[in-house]
Design a protein around this motif. Structure first.
Motif, short mmCIF file in Angstrom:
data_model
loop_
_atom_site.label_atom_id
_atom_site.label_comp_id
_atom_site.label_asym_id
_atom_site.label_seq_id
_atom_site.Cartn_x
_atom_site.Cartn_y
_atom_site.Cartn_z
N ALA A 252 -15.79 0.75 8.69
CA ALA A 252 -16.15 0.34 7.33
C ALA A 252 -16.03 1.54 6.39
O ALA A 252 -16.59 2.61 6.66
N ILE A 253 -15.33 1.37 5.30
CA ILE A 253 -15.10 2.47 4.36
C ILE A 253 -15.84 2.26 3.04
O ILE A 253 -15.84 3.16 2.19
N GLY A 254 -16.46 1.10 2.81
CA GLY A 254 -17.20 0.87 1.57
C GLY A 254 -17.75 -0.55 1.49
O GLY A 254 -17.36 -1.44 2.26
N ARG A 255 -18.68 -0.79 0.46
CA ARG A 255 -19.30 -2.09 0.25
C ARG A 255 -19.30 -2.41 -1.25
O ARG A 255 -19.54 -1.52 -2.09
N ILE A 256 -19.07 -3.70 -1.55
CA ILE A 256 -19.19 -4.20 -2.93
C ILE A 256 -20.04 -5.46 -2.87
O ILE A 256 -20.16 -6.10 -1.80
N ARG A 257 -20.65 -5.86 -4.06
CA ARG A 257 -21.55 -7.02 -4.03
C ARG A 257 -21.42 -7.82 -5.32
O ARG A 257 -21.40 -7.25 -6.42
N LEU B 17 -3.50 -2.95 3.92
CA LEU B 17 -4.09 -1.87 4.70
C LEU B 17 -5.58 -2.05 4.89
O LEU B 17 -6.20 -1.32 5.67
N PHE B 18 -6.18 -3.03 4.19
CA PHE B 18 -7.63 -3.17 4.21
C PHE B 18 -8.01 -4.63 4.49
O PHE B 18 -7.20 -5.55 4.31
N SER C 190 -10.17 8.54 8.71
CA SER C 190 -11.00 7.39 9.08
C SER C 190 -10.29 6.56 10.14
O SER C 190 -9.07 6.35 10.09
N HIS C 191 -11.09 6.06 11.08
CA HIS C 191 -10.52 5.29 12.18
C HIS C 191 -10.26 3.85 11.76
O HIS C 191 -10.98 3.29 10.91
N LYS D 95 -5.24 -0.26 8.86
CA LYS D 95 -4.18 0.66 9.29
C LYS D 95 -4.60 2.09 8.93
O LYS D 95 -5.40 2.29 8.01
N PRO D 96 -4.08 3.08 9.66
CA PRO D 96 -4.46 4.47 9.35
C PRO D 96 -3.95 4.90 7.98
O PRO D 96 -2.91 4.45 7.50
N LEU D 97 -4.70 5.80 7.39
CA LEU D 97 -4.34 6.35 6.08
C LEU D 97 -3.70 7.72 6.26
O LEU D 97 -3.97 8.43 7.21
N ASP D 98 -2.87 8.07 5.28
CA ASP D 98 -2.22 9.38 5.30
C ASP D 98 -2.15 9.89 3.87
O ASP D 98 -1.47 9.30 3.01
N PHE D 99 -2.87 10.97 3.65
CA PHE D 99 -2.91 11.52 2.30
C PHE D 99 -1.54 11.98 1.85
O PHE D 99 -1.18 11.87 0.67
N GLU D 100 -0.77 12.54 2.80
CA GLU D 100 0.56 13.05 2.45
C GLU D 100 1.53 11.92 2.10
O GLU D 100 2.51 12.14 1.39
N THR D 101 1.26 10.71 2.58
CA THR D 101 2.13 9.58 2.26
C THR D 101 1.72 8.88 0.97
O THR D 101 2.54 8.62 0.09
N LYS D 102 0.42 8.57 0.86
CA LYS D 102 -0.08 7.90 -0.35
C LYS D 102 -1.52 8.31 -0.57
O LYS D 102 -2.33 8.30 0.36
N LYS D 103 -1.84 8.63 -1.79
CA LYS D 103 -3.14 9.21 -2.10
C LYS D 103 -4.14 8.21 -2.66
O LYS D 103 -5.34 8.49 -2.68
#
Length: 619
Positions: free
Chosen positions: A112-117, A141-142, A107-108, A159-167
């Motif tokens: 937007a990665i999600g919504r809550i209400r 990070l968010f 994800s760039h 900030k960019p995410l990295d699966f190999e660093t943190k899941k």
């Protein structure tokens, strides 16, 4: 008991006549929420803490009755619509305490990665909610913002995410009202908190370079094929793949270098010249072997270091001047040096005379040791008549390694100056000109001489042309084909002045020549004439030519070559032209020639003699 509205009814009866005009108010519908004063008609609330979120609209039926409300009185009714306005008496509430989101690691940033209400039963601005991330695990990070139309909290990636660093990441989000009402602070805090858990999804990513940019250096004399550096990229995915490197070709500059596809080492491909290009900037692309479409790019800057290969040279001017009245030790010119090489900090230039010029007592070089030098005189005065130009060889050296030097020749011209040292003249011609004759006057004199020469040449050419035209006119005159002689004849008795044998020459008849007096319009083919005998009669010759001209379609209507014995206009004997002659072979009588006088005696005797021998004459 809160005041709502006052209603009023009118009665047309006479208020002085009993109770017929006395009105009493009552509520027929709308209890137990509202009450009305029977005398004044003021409507008030009848219950405390009415809730708009429970019921917002009310219809109250009011009755007005005369006769004081007694039996037999007349009544009228009206309906009052009452709406409860909203107050911020309800805090926002999340419908659940934990929200789960799944986000791809590709994800760039800023997306937007999600919504809550959170839910707020209030209305309008009382329902506006503000969301904030509570500092904690992964909160940096968010980011979260409020959608002003839906009042949802939009979670974005900082900030960019990295699966190999943190899941996975977990953080809390707080929702609160923007516009609070202090009358309801006792109800409790007008905010709510929920937990957000984000799981990072593993994606197939492109290789990652070890640096965001690479900078390398290489000397300009480096041989072709020399390795000057390397770039490194890795596949950080779980199933690591090999990486291949190649240069992003955009222009011809990139061809100066090559890269090893496996190792990523960069080497020179051509000889480099710092004076031509001091820096190279290009990009290198790394791709995965397992998926070549996944690529990454990095910028590489290569600086070309200088090698001292060019000697310093004297800067302009290469030519200077000295006054004839100069004194010894006088500085006539300050010179500097220039080097094509990239001079490092602190490089110095030294100046001196060449060895062959050191022994000459004319000029010297004074090195100021600040990359400049002065040309000084060593004599007391100079003469232009003796020597106008001096050539001074100056040796300049640099301080780099290896040391480079060059000999530069400075031209010094001797000039005439006034007492203040101001140059008045440096021209060579000025030495030999008399006093008072300026250069402008000399130029004017030269121009006059050139003009006179041109006039003379034109005059001579015109005279030659005129003479040539006169001669050509005399020779080409169609009326005068008789040969001109400059000597004077001997008179009537001179029989040797003209050789009549030329008229009997067979070559004259046989020679086939075109006419000279006119230019023929069409191509004339040669006419075949019968050969003439040596003793042919002149009469036969003339008749023969007459007949040929009469039958020739290309001949003009006047004489061609033969204007024989033409004497001009006004002749007593008229013309002997063949145009007026007969075309027949009839005999002609030449006896009339004897009547023309002594001038034609010889001609009469000649034709008379010829006539006696004519075998064709009929007697």
């Amino acid at each position: 008991g809160a005041y709502v509205l006052q209603v009023k009814a009118t009665d047309a009866d006479d208020p002085t006549y009993g109770n017929s005009a006395r009105v009493v108010y009552s509520i027929l519908q709308g209890q137990p929420y509202f009450s009305i004063d029977p005398k004044t008609g003021v409507i008030r609330t009848a219950l405390p803490n009415m809730d708009r979120e429970v019921k917002e609209q009310y219809q109250v039926l009011i009755q007005a009755k005369d006769m004081g409300g007694q039996l037999g009185g007349l009544a009228g009714t009206t309906t009052v619509n009452i709406t409860l306005t909203d107050v911020n008496d309800n805090p926002p509430r999340f419908p659940k305490s934990i929200f789960h989101l799944k986000v791809p690691e590709t994800s760039h940033v800023g997306s937007a990665i999600g919504r809550i209400r959170a839910v707020d039963p209030d209305f309008g601005k009382n329902a506006e909610i503000e969301y904030n991330i509570v500092p904690g695990d992964g909160g940096n990070l968010f980011d979260i913002t409020t959608d002003e139309y839906t009042q949802e909290g939009v979670i974005k990636l900082k900030k960019p995410l990295d699966f190999e660093t943190k899941k996975a990441y977990t953080f809390k989000v707080e929702a609160s009202n923007l516009h609070l009402d202090h009358r309801f602070h006792s109800v409790g805090p007008f905010k709510d908190t929920a937990t957000v858990k984000i799981n990072v999804l593993d994606m197939d990513e492109p290789p990652v370079f070890s640096k965001p940019m690479y900078t390398m250096e290489v000397y300009e004399d480096t041989p072709v094929g020399t390795i000057i550096g390397a770039v490194t990229a890795q596949d950080l995915d779980a199933g690591s793949s090999s990486v291949r490197y190649f240069i992003d070709w955009k222009n011809d500059v990139d061809s100066y270098f090559t890269i090893d596809a496996t190792e990523g080492t960069i080497a020179t491909n051509e000889l480099l010249d710092r004076e031509s290009t001091a820096q190279y900037n290009f990009s290198i692309i790394a791709s995965k072997v397992s998926n070549p479409l996944l690529t990454s790019k990095v910028n590489v800057i290569i600086n070309v270091l200088d090698v001292n290969e060019f000697p310093p040279e004297i800067s302009v001017p290469y030519e200077t001047s000295v006054c004839e009245n100069a004194k010894p030790g006088q500085v006539i010119q300050t010179i500097t040096a220039a080097d094509k090489d990239l001079s490092p900090a602190g490089q110095r230039f030294s100046f001196k005379l060449s060895s062959e010029a050191s022994n000459k007592p004319n000029f010297t070089v004074h090195d100021y040791r600040n990359n400049t030098a002065g040309i000084e005189t060593r004599r007391n005065g100079y003469s232009r008549r003796q020597q106008e130009l001096y050539f001074l060889p100056v040796v300049i050296e640099d301080s780099s390694y290896p040391v480079q030097s060059s000999t530069n020749t400075l031209t010094i011209r001797v000039c005439r100056c006034d007492s203040d040292g101001t140059i008045q003249s440096c021209n060579v011609e000025a030495i030999f000109l008399p006093v008072g004759l300026s250069t402008g006057a000399l130029i004017a004199i030269l121009l006059c001489i050139v003009i006179l020469l041109v006039i003379v040449v034109l005059y001579v050419a015109l005279r030659r042309q005129k003479k040539k035209d006169t001669l050509m006119t005399s020779k080409e005159d169609i009326r005068d084909n008789v040969i001109h002689y400059d000597d004077e004849g001997g008179g009537e008795e001179d029989t040797q002045a003209f050789d009549i044998g030329a008229l009997r020459n067979p070559k004259v008849i046989e020679d086939n020549k075109m006419r000279r007096d006119i230019k023929p319009d069409t191509l004339c083919f040669p006419r075949h004439r019968p050969p003439a005998e040596d003793n042919t009669d002149i009469r036969d010759f003339i008749n023969q030519r007459l007949q040929e001209n009469d039958v020739d379609p290309s001949a003009p209507p006047y004489d061609s070559l033969a204007t024989y014995a033409y004497e001009g206009n006004g002749s007593v004997a008229e013309s002997l032209s063949s145009i007026d002659s007969l075309t027949t072979e009839a005999d002609q009588d030449y006896d009339y020639l004897s009547d023309w006088g002594p001038r034609f005696k010889i001609l009469a005797d000649m034709f008379g003699e010829e006539e006696s021998y004519n075998p064709d004459k009929v007697t």
